[in-house]
Design a protein around this motif. Structure first.
Motif, PDB file in Angstrom:
ATOM      1  N   ARG A  57      45.816  32.779  26.335  1.00  0.00           N
ATOM      2  CA  ARG A  57      45.248  33.857  25.522  1.00  0.00           C
ATOM      3  C   ARG A  57      44.151  34.594  26.277  1.00  0.00           C
ATOM      4  NH1 ARG A  57      45.019  35.485  20.051  1.00  0.00           N
ATOM      5  NH2 ARG A  57      47.118  34.637  20.053  1.00  0.00           N
ATOM      6  N   ILE A  58      43.322  33.862  26.992  1.00  0.00           N
ATOM      7  CA  ILE A  58      42.273  34.491  27.800  1.00  0.00           C
ATOM      8  C   ILE A  58      42.898  35.445  28.810  1.00  0.00           C
ATOM      9  CG2 ILE A  58      40.597  34.038  29.649  1.00  0.00           C
ATOM     10  CD1 ILE A  58      39.689  31.577  27.986  1.00  0.00           C
ATOM     11  N   GLN A  59      43.915  34.970  29.537  1.00  0.00           N
ATOM     12  CA  GLN A  59      44.561  35.822  30.539  1.00  0.00           C
ATOM     13  C   GLN A  59      45.160  37.074  29.907  1.00  0.00           C
ATOM     14  OE1 GLN A  59      47.045  33.535  33.466  1.00  0.00           O
ATOM     15  NE2 GLN A  59      46.429  31.865  32.101  1.00  0.00           N
ATOM     16  N   ARG A  60      45.826  36.897  28.773  1.00  0.00           N
ATOM     17  CA  ARG A  60      46.493  38.029  28.113  1.00  0.00           C
ATOM     18  C   ARG A  60      45.476  39.070  27.632  1.00  0.00           C
ATOM     19  NH1 ARG A  60      49.233  37.196  22.676  1.00  0.00           N
ATOM     20  NH2 ARG A  60      49.307  35.094  23.496  1.00  0.00           N
ATOM     21  N   ARG A  63      43.736  40.896  30.542  1.00  0.00           N
ATOM     22  CA  ARG A  63      44.681  41.841  31.154  1.00  0.00           C
ATOM     23  C   ARG A  63      44.873  43.063  30.262  1.00  0.00           C
ATOM     24  NH1 ARG A  63      48.795  38.539  32.002  1.00  0.00           N
ATOM     25  NH2 ARG A  63      49.872  39.065  30.088  1.00  0.00           N
ATOM     26  N   THR A  64      45.000  42.847  28.946  1.00  0.00           N
ATOM     27  CA  THR A  64      45.203  43.949  28.003  1.00  0.00           C
ATOM     28  C   THR A  64      43.987  44.869  27.941  1.00  0.00           C
ATOM     29  OG1 THR A  64      46.717  42.624  26.666  1.00  0.00           O
ATOM     30  CG2 THR A  64      45.689  44.509  25.586  1.00  0.00           C
ATOM     31  N   LYS A  65      42.807  44.274  27.844  1.00  0.00           N
ATOM     32  CA  LYS A  65      41.593  45.072  27.631  1.00  0.00           C
ATOM     33  C   LYS A  65      41.017  45.660  28.919  1.00  0.00           C
ATOM     34  CE  LYS A  65      37.446  45.137  24.882  1.00  0.00           C
ATOM     35  NZ  LYS A  65      36.597  44.484  23.926  1.00  0.00           N
ATOM     36  N   TYR A  66      41.116  44.938  30.043  1.00  0.00           N
ATOM     37  CA  TYR A  66      40.469  45.368  31.283  1.00  0.00           C
ATOM     38  C   TYR A  66      41.446  45.605  32.435  1.00  0.00           C
ATOM     39  CZ  TYR A  66      36.121  44.154  28.970  1.00  0.00           C
ATOM     40  OH  TYR A  66      35.083  44.099  28.092  1.00  0.00           O
ATOM     41  N   ASP A  67      42.726  45.337  32.210  1.00  0.00           N
ATOM     42  CA  ASP A  67      43.746  45.469  33.255  1.00  0.00           C
ATOM     43  C   ASP A  67      43.379  44.656  34.495  1.00  0.00           C
ATOM     44  OD1 ASP A  67      46.228  46.353  34.143  1.00  0.00           O
ATOM     45  OD2 ASP A  67      45.348  48.055  35.205  1.00  0.00           O
TER      46      ASP A  67
END
Length: 134
Positions: A57-60, A63-67
């Motif tokens: 979840r942290i990785q996702r 990645r979603t918010k900060y690319d």
């Protein structure tokens, strides 16, 4: 930037907290000789699947918010310890057993350590108070 890094750290802390991670600690490693990251975030998961879910979840979300993707991800949920490494931030998600065995906070005892759960619990309590008074 340093500001973005602190935002990412706060996001990771919140995710671990929301996903019911326990005993979440942030270690400021900036003044610790030999440290390979500026900050370490250490979190206990209740089971192997739980540590996998928190790390995923942290990785996702990052990645979603900060690319931004981690430099590396080490370990598998079955190993009782996963590391998500963003360079400036190294996240250790461990079972209670692994945490007791490796005692990371003791290894870096000279690093300032913040109890993230206590801070987020207090923020949540104040938020609820403000809602009931409003």
């Amino acid at each position: 930037t340093k500001e973005t890094q602190l935002e990412i750290i706060a996001l990771c802390e919140q995710i671990a907290y929301d996903r019911k991670g326990e005993n979440i600690k942030r270690l400021d490693m900036n003044d610790v000789d030999g440290a390979i990251s500026d900050y370490y975030l250490i979190c206990t998961g209740l089971s192997n699947p739980h540590i996998g879910a928190i790390a995923e979840r942290i990785q996702r979300e990052v990645r979603t918010k900060y690319d931004i993707r981690p430099i590396s991800v080490d370990g598998e949920p079955q190993s009782q310890w996963m590391i998500v490494d963003y360079g400036f931030l190294m996240i250790h998600v461990m079972t209670g057993e692994a945490r007791d065995k490796y005692r990371l906070e003791s290894l870096w005892g000279d690093a300032p350590c913040e109890d993230v759960v206590a801070r987020l619990d207090e923020a949540h309590r104040l938020s609820l108070e403000n809602k009931t008074q409003g």
